[in-house]
Scaffold this motif. Structure first.
Motif, PDB file in Angstrom:
ATOM      1  N   THR A  10       0.816  -1.212   0.000  1.00 37.56           N
ATOM      2  CA  THR A  10       0.000   0.000   0.000  1.00 37.56           C
ATOM      3  C   THR A  10       0.853   1.267   0.000  1.00 37.56           C
ATOM      4  O   THR A  10       0.314   2.360  -0.189  1.00 37.56           O
TER       5      THR A  10
ATOM      6  N   PRO B 185       5.097   3.277  -4.660  1.00 38.80           N
ATOM      7  CA  PRO B 185       4.815   4.325  -5.647  1.00 38.80           C
ATOM      8  C   PRO B 185       4.461   3.761  -7.013  1.00 38.80           C
ATOM      9  O   PRO B 185       3.649   4.333  -7.745  1.00 38.80           O
TER      10      PRO B 185
ATOM     11  N   MET C 152      -3.417   4.752  -1.750  1.00 40.33           N
ATOM     12  CA  MET C 152      -2.153   5.126  -2.382  1.00 40.33           C
ATOM     13  C   MET C 152      -2.136   6.601  -2.779  1.00 40.33           C
ATOM     14  O   MET C 152      -1.109   7.279  -2.651  1.00 40.33           O
ATOM     15  N   ARG C 153      -3.265   7.086  -3.237  1.00 40.74           N
ATOM     16  CA  ARG C 153      -3.356   8.511  -3.577  1.00 40.74           C
ATOM     17  C   ARG C 153      -3.176   9.369  -2.315  1.00 40.74           C
ATOM     18  O   ARG C 153      -2.522  10.419  -2.353  1.00 40.74           O
TER      19      ARG C 153
ATOM     20  N   CYS D 174      -1.343   8.681   0.190  1.00 42.07           N
ATOM     21  CA  CYS D 174       0.083   8.686   0.514  1.00 42.07           C
ATOM     22  C   CYS D 174       0.880   9.542  -0.465  1.00 42.07           C
ATOM     23  O   CYS D 174       1.640  10.421  -0.053  1.00 42.07           O
ATOM     24  N   TRP D 175       0.699   9.294  -1.761  1.00 47.10           N
ATOM     25  CA  TRP D 175       1.601   9.850  -2.774  1.00 47.10           C
ATOM     26  C   TRP D 175       1.154  11.186  -3.357  1.00 47.10           C
ATOM     27  O   TRP D 175       1.938  11.852  -4.038  1.00 47.10           O
TER      28      TRP D 175
ATOM     29  N   TYR E  83       0.911   2.721  -7.025  1.00 45.36           N
ATOM     30  CA  TYR E  83       0.093   3.939  -7.154  1.00 45.36           C
ATOM     31  C   TYR E  83       0.006   4.375  -8.610  1.00 45.36           C
ATOM     32  O   TYR E  83      -1.078   4.727  -9.106  1.00 45.36           O
TER      33      TYR E  83
ATOM     34  N   PHE F 208       1.838  13.581  -8.053  1.00 41.90           N
ATOM     35  CA  PHE F 208       2.820  12.710  -7.406  1.00 41.90           C
ATOM     36  C   PHE F 208       3.827  13.546  -6.643  1.00 41.90           C
ATOM     37  O   PHE F 208       4.387  14.508  -7.166  1.00 41.90           O
TER      38      PHE F 208
ATOM     39  N   ARG G 155      -6.671   2.257  -4.410  1.00 39.75           N
ATOM     40  CA  ARG G 155      -6.173   3.460  -5.097  1.00 39.75           C
ATOM     41  C   ARG G 155      -6.313   4.703  -4.216  1.00 39.75           C
ATOM     42  O   ARG G 155      -5.442   5.582  -4.225  1.00 39.75           O
TER      43      ARG G 155
END
Length: 199
Positions: free
Chosen positions: A10, A13, A115-116, A118-119, A16, A78, A112
């Protein structure tokens, strides 16, 4: 029906940057997905990989350039150095496992969203409120973040063992039911062609 085991972290990158392309490919071919979140650092240790921080400077520099290049090419927001990376992967992974077991929402969208967060959104996906927000936004009961912790822990550990047994060594890693293996979001085109029997 075709089936794909999806091994991922999770906090990856590259997972993601896959965006929703993997789910679109699976839907196109009527393939069922088993989401198998795992501890990527443990996978590296088991399969000869090296954590990013321990890689040679040349590799670290290339990784930085390539991640930014891929994000730009894909038109995705990103942050190369997010405020909360690395973070504890386990809470978000347990929530993915609980969501997949419970049903009722969109597991791919939930993954998703994590991950979004986070990144691209500077959020710590180890935090309960962040996980619950992502659950709710993708059609799940937020309380899933507090349930099935023992099952989550057992499944999380088992996913690592299954990944090693299946020949996976990074994230994202896709394994089809006929043992075709695809590593990286930049190999999704090959997965698509494999499922179409044109590769």
């Amino acid at each position: 029906m075709a089936h794909i085991d999806y091994y991922f972290s999770t906090i990856s990158p590259y997972a993601y940057l896959a965006g929703d392309r993997f789910e679109e490919i699976a839907a196109k071919h009527g393939a069922q997905i088993s989401y198998k979140p795992l501890d990527i650092m443990a996978l590296f240790a088991r399969t000869g990989g090296t954590p990013p921080k321990d890689r040679h400077p040349s590799r670290q520099e290339y990784r930085a350039q390539d991640l930014l290049r891929q994000a730009k090419a894909l038109g995705m927001d990103f942050n190369l150095s997010p405020a909360h990376w690395p973070t504890n992967q386990a809470p978000s992974a347990y929530a993915v496992i609980a969501a997949q077991n419970a049903g009722g929402g969109d597991v791919g969208a939930f993954v998703r969203a994590l991950m979004r967060a986070c990144w691209a959104e500077e959020k710590d996906i180890a935090q309960d409120d962040v996980i619950k927000g992502c659950l709710e936004a993708t059609g799940f009961d937020p309380s899933l973040a507090d349930s099935g912790l023992l099952t989550g822990a057992e499944t999380y550990a088992r996913n690592l063992e299954e990944a090693v047994g299946a020949g996976a060594f990074g994230s994202p890693f896709y394994v089809t039911q006929d043992d075709a293996r695809f590593w990286g979001q930049d190999r999704l085109e090959y997965l698509d062609r494999h499922l179409a029997d044109t590769l």
